[in-house]
Scaffold this motif. Structure first.
Motif, short mmCIF file in Angstrom:
data_model
loop_
_atom_site.label_atom_id
_atom_site.label_comp_id
_atom_site.label_asym_id
_atom_site.label_seq_id
_atom_site.Cartn_x
_atom_site.Cartn_y
_atom_site.Cartn_z
N GLN A 1 0.82 -1.21 0.00
CA GLN A 1 0.00 0.00 0.00
C GLN A 1 0.85 1.26 0.00
O GLN A 1 0.49 2.26 -0.62
CB GLN A 1 -0.95 -0.02 1.20
N ILE A 2 2.01 1.22 0.66
CA ILE A 2 2.94 2.35 0.61
C ILE A 2 3.42 2.56 -0.82
O ILE A 2 3.47 3.69 -1.33
CB ILE A 2 4.13 2.13 1.56
N MET A 3 3.74 1.46 -1.50
CA MET A 3 4.20 1.55 -2.88
C MET A 3 3.10 2.05 -3.81
O MET A 3 3.37 2.61 -4.88
CB MET A 3 4.72 0.20 -3.37
N GLN A 4 1.85 1.87 -3.39
CA GLN A 4 0.71 2.32 -4.19
C GLN A 4 0.25 3.73 -3.81
O GLN A 4 -0.75 4.22 -4.33
CB GLN A 4 -0.45 1.33 -4.02
N GLY A 5 0.99 4.38 -2.90
CA GLY A 5 0.72 5.78 -2.59
C GLY A 5 0.02 6.06 -1.28
O GLY A 5 -0.28 7.22 -0.96
N LYS A 6 -0.23 5.04 -0.48
CA LYS A 6 -0.89 5.27 0.80
C LYS A 6 0.11 5.72 1.85
O LYS A 6 1.25 5.29 1.86
CB LYS A 6 -1.62 4.01 1.27
N ARG A 7 -0.33 6.59 2.74
CA ARG A 7 0.52 7.08 3.83
C ARG A 7 0.10 6.40 5.13
O ARG A 7 -1.07 6.42 5.51
CB ARG A 7 0.36 8.60 3.96
N PHE A 8 1.05 5.76 5.79
CA PHE A 8 0.80 5.12 7.08
C PHE A 8 1.45 5.94 8.18
O PHE A 8 2.59 6.37 8.06
CB PHE A 8 1.36 3.70 7.10
N ASP A 9 0.73 6.15 9.26
CA ASP A 9 1.27 6.88 10.40
C ASP A 9 1.93 5.88 11.35
O ASP A 9 1.27 5.26 12.18
CB ASP A 9 0.17 7.65 11.12
N MET A 10 3.22 5.70 11.18
CA MET A 10 3.97 4.79 12.04
C MET A 10 5.05 5.54 12.82
O MET A 10 6.02 4.95 13.30
CB MET A 10 4.60 3.67 11.19
N ASP A 11 4.85 6.86 12.94
CA ASP A 11 5.88 7.70 13.57
C ASP A 11 6.15 7.33 15.02
O ASP A 11 7.24 7.60 15.54
CB ASP A 11 5.48 9.17 13.48
N GLU A 12 5.17 6.74 15.68
CA GLU A 12 5.34 6.41 17.10
C GLU A 12 6.25 5.20 17.32
O GLU A 12 6.78 5.02 18.42
CB GLU A 12 3.97 6.14 17.75
N TYR A 13 6.41 4.37 16.28
CA TYR A 13 7.12 3.12 16.55
C TYR A 13 8.03 2.62 15.43
O TYR A 13 8.78 1.66 15.62
CB TYR A 13 6.13 2.01 16.90
N PHE A 14 8.02 3.22 14.25
CA PHE A 14 8.86 2.72 13.16
C PHE A 14 10.33 3.03 13.43
O PHE A 14 10.69 4.18 13.73
CB PHE A 14 8.45 3.36 11.84
N ILE A 15 11.19 2.01 13.32
CA ILE A 15 12.63 2.25 13.46
C ILE A 15 13.43 1.55 12.36
O ILE A 15 14.66 1.53 12.42
CB ILE A 15 13.18 1.84 14.84
#
Length: 319
Positions: A207-221
């Motif tokens: 979905q990211i590759m298809q243009g969707k934005r995911f809010d993972m700022d709290e935990y993505f490392i």
């Protein structure tokens, strides 16, 4: 009790969740190293769970599949009986209480069956967010996610992984067991899949590759190749010196780094570049998984992981 193989492979082990994204690669690797494997699936009559496992080299002679319900302790024991080691991967997504009960069911069965070593797959989401972590310090195995903050943000998958891992450590400590517990904490797991359909982390990536934005700022490392996760699990089992938790990722980075790399690699796709970096708490680092590297694990470069993932998507007609 030391694991079978003394670092060389072989012996008899159980893999819960053996039909999944990570589990399939682990079963394949274990069979390739000469192990006899009991792998659990949710439904023995679902070819989507069984066919790709039964087609693996060595499966005919050394793989047996078991139907298991994590919430039914009686269904856990048959798969574990006789095994020297257990890899516990199965977990109901985003369901907190079942994740804890399932983990404890597997640990109880392992204890009762005299298993020597349990390798538990947790997640880096059991490590962050952690507001009390020192500024400027790279996240490592000493960090635990703040449960109240996770609840506040309604990050139920993160909560399930955190409380299930805590329950596992509490169980082993309170029981005073001879059984050894070691834990792997992978970041976002990517790479090609052996399963007929794609699972949660690959769906997010697609979905990211298809243009969707995911809010993972709290935990993505960061992210890690699924094949490296499988290698790491085997390393934790075959090295008696391995203990505690093990962060598993190729490099520590921020969402802005991740999406910008993807956009650069695939300019024709509508990957949304992040304009505002809201992850000042993430300290970037190369080779942050030092405990695994010291056990001999070597991580796949980011570009290869992404290329192989995209090739897998194309082969399945997904992109």
């Amino acid at each position: 009790m030391a694991p079978d193989g003394d670092g060389g492979g072989g012996g008899f082990v159980c893999v819960t969740g053996g039909s999944g994204f990570i589990g399939s690669w682990l079963v394949r690797l274990l069979l390739g190293r000469g192990y006899t494997v009991h792998a659990t699936v949710k439904n023995l009559h679902d070819e989507g769970e069984t066919k790709h496992l039964q087609a693996m080299d060595g499966a005919g002679a050394r793989l047996r599949l078991f139907q298991m319900d994590l919430l039914d302790p009686a269904s856990v024991r048959p798969a574990v009986e006789g095994a020297r080691g257990v890899f516990h991967l199965a977990s109901p997504n985003e369901l907190v209480e079942p994740a804890v009960k399932g983990t404890l069911s597997v640990l109880h069965a392992a204890r009762d069956c005299g298993v020597g070593r349990v390798v538990l797959v947790s997640s880096q989401t059991a490590m962050v967010p952690n507001p009390s972590w020192p500024a400027g310090k790279v996240i490592d195995e000493d960090s635990w996610a703040d449960i109240e903050l996770i609840r506040k943000h309604k990050l139920w998958y993160n909560l399930s992984k955190t409380v299930a891992e805590k329950a596992a450590w509490d169980f082993v400590q309170k029981e005073g067991l001879q059984m050894q517990l070691v834990v792997l904490n992978p970041a976002l797991v990517l790479g090609p899949t052996l399963t007929p359909s794609i699972t949660a982390s690959l769906k997010v990536f697609l979905q990211i590759m298809q243009g969707k934005r995911f809010d993972m700022d709290e935990y993505f490392i960061g992210c890690v190749d699924v094949r490296d996760v499988a290698q790491s699990l085997v390393a934790l089992y075959e090295n008696p010196s391995a203990e505690g938790r093990h962060l598993c990722l190729e490099s520590a980075e921020r969402m802005v780094d991740f999406t910008n790399k993807l956009a650069d690699l695939y300019p024709a796709l509508p990957v949304e570049r992040i304009q505002e970096d809201r992850q000042g708490w993430v300290v970037r680092a190369k080779n942050p998984s030092k405990k695994l590297i010291n056990l001999g694990v070597r991580f796949t470069p980011f570009d290869k992981t992404i290329t192989d993932t995209m090739d897998c998507f194309k082969s399945k007609g997904l992109i």
